[in-house]
Design an enzyme around this catalytic site. Structure first.
Site, PDB file in Angstrom:
ATOM      1  N   ASP A   1      -4.283  -4.756   6.065  1.00  0.00           N
ATOM      2  CA  ASP A   1      -4.613  -5.626   4.936  1.00  0.00           C
ATOM      3  C   ASP A   1      -3.370  -6.439   4.553  1.00  0.00           C
ATOM      4  O   ASP A   1      -2.278  -5.900   4.427  1.00  0.00           O
ATOM      5  CB  ASP A   1      -5.090  -4.785   3.748  1.00  0.00           C
ATOM      6  CG  ASP A   1      -5.763  -5.614   2.663  1.00  0.00           C
ATOM      7  OD1 ASP A   1      -6.162  -6.759   2.947  1.00  0.00           O
ATOM      8  OD2 ASP A   1      -5.883  -5.109   1.540  1.00  0.00           O
TER       9      ASP A   1
ATOM     10  N   SER B   1       0.855  -1.178   0.000  1.00  0.00           N
ATOM     11  CA  SER B   1       0.000   0.000   0.000  1.00  0.00           C
ATOM     12  C   SER B   1       0.896   1.234   0.000  1.00  0.00           C
ATOM     13  O   SER B   1       1.793   1.331  -0.836  1.00  0.00           O
ATOM     14  CB  SER B   1      -0.949  -0.038   1.216  1.00  0.00           C
ATOM     15  OG  SER B   1      -1.908   0.988   1.136  1.00  0.00           O
TER      16      SER B   1
ATOM     17  N   HIS C   1      -2.899  -1.393  -3.141  1.00  0.00           N
ATOM     18  CA  HIS C   1      -4.029  -0.496  -2.943  1.00  0.00           C
ATOM     19  C   HIS C   1      -3.900   0.642  -3.946  1.00  0.00           C
ATOM     20  O   HIS C   1      -2.834   1.219  -4.104  1.00  0.00           O
ATOM     21  CB  HIS C   1      -4.019   0.062  -1.520  1.00  0.00           C
ATOM     22  CG  HIS C   1      -4.338  -0.966  -0.495  1.00  0.00           C
ATOM     23  ND1 HIS C   1      -4.059  -0.803   0.838  1.00  0.00           N
ATOM     24  CD2 HIS C   1      -4.917  -2.192  -0.597  1.00  0.00           C
ATOM     25  CE1 HIS C   1      -4.457  -1.867   1.511  1.00  0.00           C
ATOM     26  NE2 HIS C   1      -4.977  -2.728   0.665  1.00  0.00           N
TER      27      HIS C   1
END
Length: 190
Positions: A134, A14, A41
């Protein structure tokens, strides 16, 4: 030719991970034999730019896979914007617009978990820099299936929340700097 011990590499990242992925792919051997599945992401309303930027740096072909596309060694697959990317038992991808997981679509957990169930102990999972948790559950699933788990050394991360979240759930097999991750993967291509 020697058959590789592993069947796939799956990478999640991310905040700050674009530069890490770009550098890794620019230094990954052009004869790297495994599929590299990447879930980053991304902004859901920006459909282009990321894959094109990564293609410019990569020694391997970079693809945003379509639903039911076959997974082939020596290629890089980037999860499309605003779709979850799953690895299927028949050696293909599936795309989904299910609800976001961990506030994200694509969800790193979905990609890592599905790859863990398909590739089991033949999978290398890597979580890079990022600002949420995540990927932690997905890495636990990889560890439970006896795959290799690698996190980016938190000291080298722009945002260390993602690798630290993994380390709170499991003891990763390796904690490596971006350069060490590239070196580790390149040794698999020998």
């Amino acid at each position: 030719m020697i058959r590789p011990k592993y069947k796939a590499v799956v990478i999640g990242g991310s905040a700050g991970s674009f530069s890490v992925v770009s550098k890794l792919l620019s230094q990954l051997r052009s004869d790297f034999p495994l599929p590299v599945i990447i879930c980053l992401h991304r902004l859901k309303h920006v459909r282009s730019g990321l894959v094109e930027s990564i293609r410019l740096k990569s020694n391997l072909e970079v693809i945003e896979p379509n639903d039911k596309e076959a997974i082939v060694g020596g290629k890089v697959y980037l999860a499309p914007s605003n779709y979850h990317l799953f690895v299927e038992y028949d050696g293909t991808f599936s795309l989904s617009t299910e609800e976001p997981l961990n506030h994200s679509r694509p969800s790193i957990d979905h990609t890592l978990t599905s790859a863990a169930y398909v590739y089991r102990n033949k999978l290398i999972g890597i979580v890079l820099t990022g600002a949420n948790k995540d990927g932690a559950k997905g890495m636990k699933d990889i560890a439970d299936k006896k795959g290799i788990t690698i996190i980016q050394d938190p000291k080298t991360c722009e945002m260390d929340t993602m690798p630290k979240s993994v380390a709170r759930l499991i003891k990763p097999d390796k904690v490596l700097s971006p350069e060490e991750i590239t070196n580790y993967l390149n040794k698999l291509a020998i």
